[in-house]
Design a protein around this motif. Sequence first.
Motif, PDB file in Angstrom:
ATOM      1  N   ALA A  37     -25.880-162.463 -21.378  1.00 26.87           N
ATOM      2  CA  ALA A  37     -27.196-161.870 -20.430  1.00 26.87           C
ATOM      3  C   ALA A  37     -27.659-162.989 -19.694  1.00 26.87           C
ATOM      4  O   ALA A  37     -27.758-162.420 -18.353  1.00 26.87           O
ATOM      5  N   LEU A 164     -35.823-155.682 -26.563  1.00 34.52           N
ATOM      6  CA  LEU A 164     -35.394-154.950 -25.606  1.00 34.52           C
ATOM      7  C   LEU A 164     -36.341-153.760 -26.522  1.00 34.52           C
ATOM      8  O   LEU A 164     -36.752-152.690 -25.721  1.00 34.52           O
ATOM      9  N   ARG A 206     -31.400-158.165 -24.071  1.00 34.47           N
ATOM     10  CA  ARG A 206     -30.694-156.872 -24.444  1.00 34.47           C
ATOM     11  C   ARG A 206     -30.299-156.363 -26.578  1.00 34.47           C
ATOM     12  O   ARG A 206     -29.334-156.116 -27.040  1.00 34.47           O
ATOM     13  N   LEU A 255     -30.909-149.006 -26.815  1.00 38.03           N
ATOM     14  CA  LEU A 255     -29.914-149.344 -25.369  1.00 38.03           C
ATOM     15  C   LEU A 255     -29.715-148.472 -24.311  1.00 38.03           C
ATOM     16  O   LEU A 255     -29.552-149.572 -23.200  1.00 38.03           O
ATOM     17  N   TYR A 258     -31.885-148.272 -21.458  1.00 40.10           N
ATOM     18  CA  TYR A 258     -32.640-149.863 -20.648  1.00 40.10           C
ATOM     19  C   TYR A 258     -31.585-149.682 -20.100  1.00 40.10           C
ATOM     20  O   TYR A 258     -32.086-149.803 -18.877  1.00 40.10           O
ATOM     21  N   LEU A 259     -30.257-149.862 -20.694  1.00 35.78           N
ATOM     22  CA  LEU A 259     -29.417-149.845 -18.832  1.00 35.78           C
ATOM     23  C   LEU A 259     -29.203-148.725 -18.453  1.00 35.78           C
ATOM     24  O   LEU A 259     -28.781-149.032 -17.613  1.00 35.78           O
TER      25      LEU A 259
END
Length: 303
Positions: A37, A164, A206, A255, A258-259
């Motif tokens: 990251a 996250l 993350r 996840l 967010y991504l």
Amino acid sequence: MKCRKCGAVAVINMRQHKLALCDEHFLEWIPQQTQRAIRKYRMFGPRDRILVAVSGGKDSLSLWDVLLRLGYQAEGLYIHLGIDSGGYSDSSLEYVERFAAAREGARFRVVDVKAEYGQSVPELARRTHRGRKPCALCGLVKRYIMNRVAYEGGYDAIATGHNLDDEVAVLMQNTLRWQTGYLARQAPVLPSTHPKLARKVKPFVRLYERETAAYAIVRGIEYIYDECPYAVGSTTNFYKELLNQLEGRSPGAKLGFYLSFLEAKRQGAFSQTKEALELNECEKCGQPTTAPGLCAFCRLWER
Ligand code: AMP
Ligand code: FES
Ligand code: ZN
Ligand code: ZN
């Protein structure tokens, strides 16, 4: 459940990655993911000096541990807010002290809000916010002190332990109201917009909260288990619960949310929203501010 790498008994199963790991391999995996990251979002390099904001909780102590294990120059900053007549803040500080005492080279400094400015955060909230919860004010005080210490100490970046779950809870709140200004600014890295404002980075962005907690436990890091008494029942916690329900039905949902948000942003989804804010220097303390005259922090103490 068995470790995918060695077949030993797994300590954690991360369904969103279809990955179960034993203690040894989990303790290797977390720094690898963190390093990835740091590189992917260009957070900092090996020569940068990092100020890690440590609260005594699992996320920030784990982060400090991982950054030291990765060989970064990471020094701690604990902000004593004076919460719960010192009870909560005093015990949090003890965890930070214990952590640092057990590690060679783990240096940290403490800024005590009451000792330095005359009032603790709850006292300040009673005076300026008429008894409303001190959380918003507390955020302002923490941001101000982090910026000031980073500038005075010549640090290249300020690292916080946001994970996250923290980010997705905020993302959900911002999305439900389409707060495009906030969405435009929500990112793993906030670049410096003024010579007196260091870059802000979130290397754990993350990692799920259960992973940072598991890391602290498997690694033997003692941390303050209780959360801030003012955070109990907060909206953010409510959204975290909701999102965990979603995650339970659909592993990877948090996840993915967010991504895909970051990807939409990369493609310019909020590029028109970014307004270049003009920054002046506060007449009293010299820190950058969008307000004319005094910054929001100095105004608090003037009232
Ligand atoms: P919170 O806002 O409590 O969720 O904390 C988010 C991040 O802010 C933590 O992971 C820490 O990096 C930092 N932080 C929170 N409280 C403090 C504190 N009292 N002193 C220094 N850093 C803090
Ligand atoms: Fe600031 Fe809770 S940590 S009000
Ligand atoms: Zn293994
Ligand atoms: Zn000021």
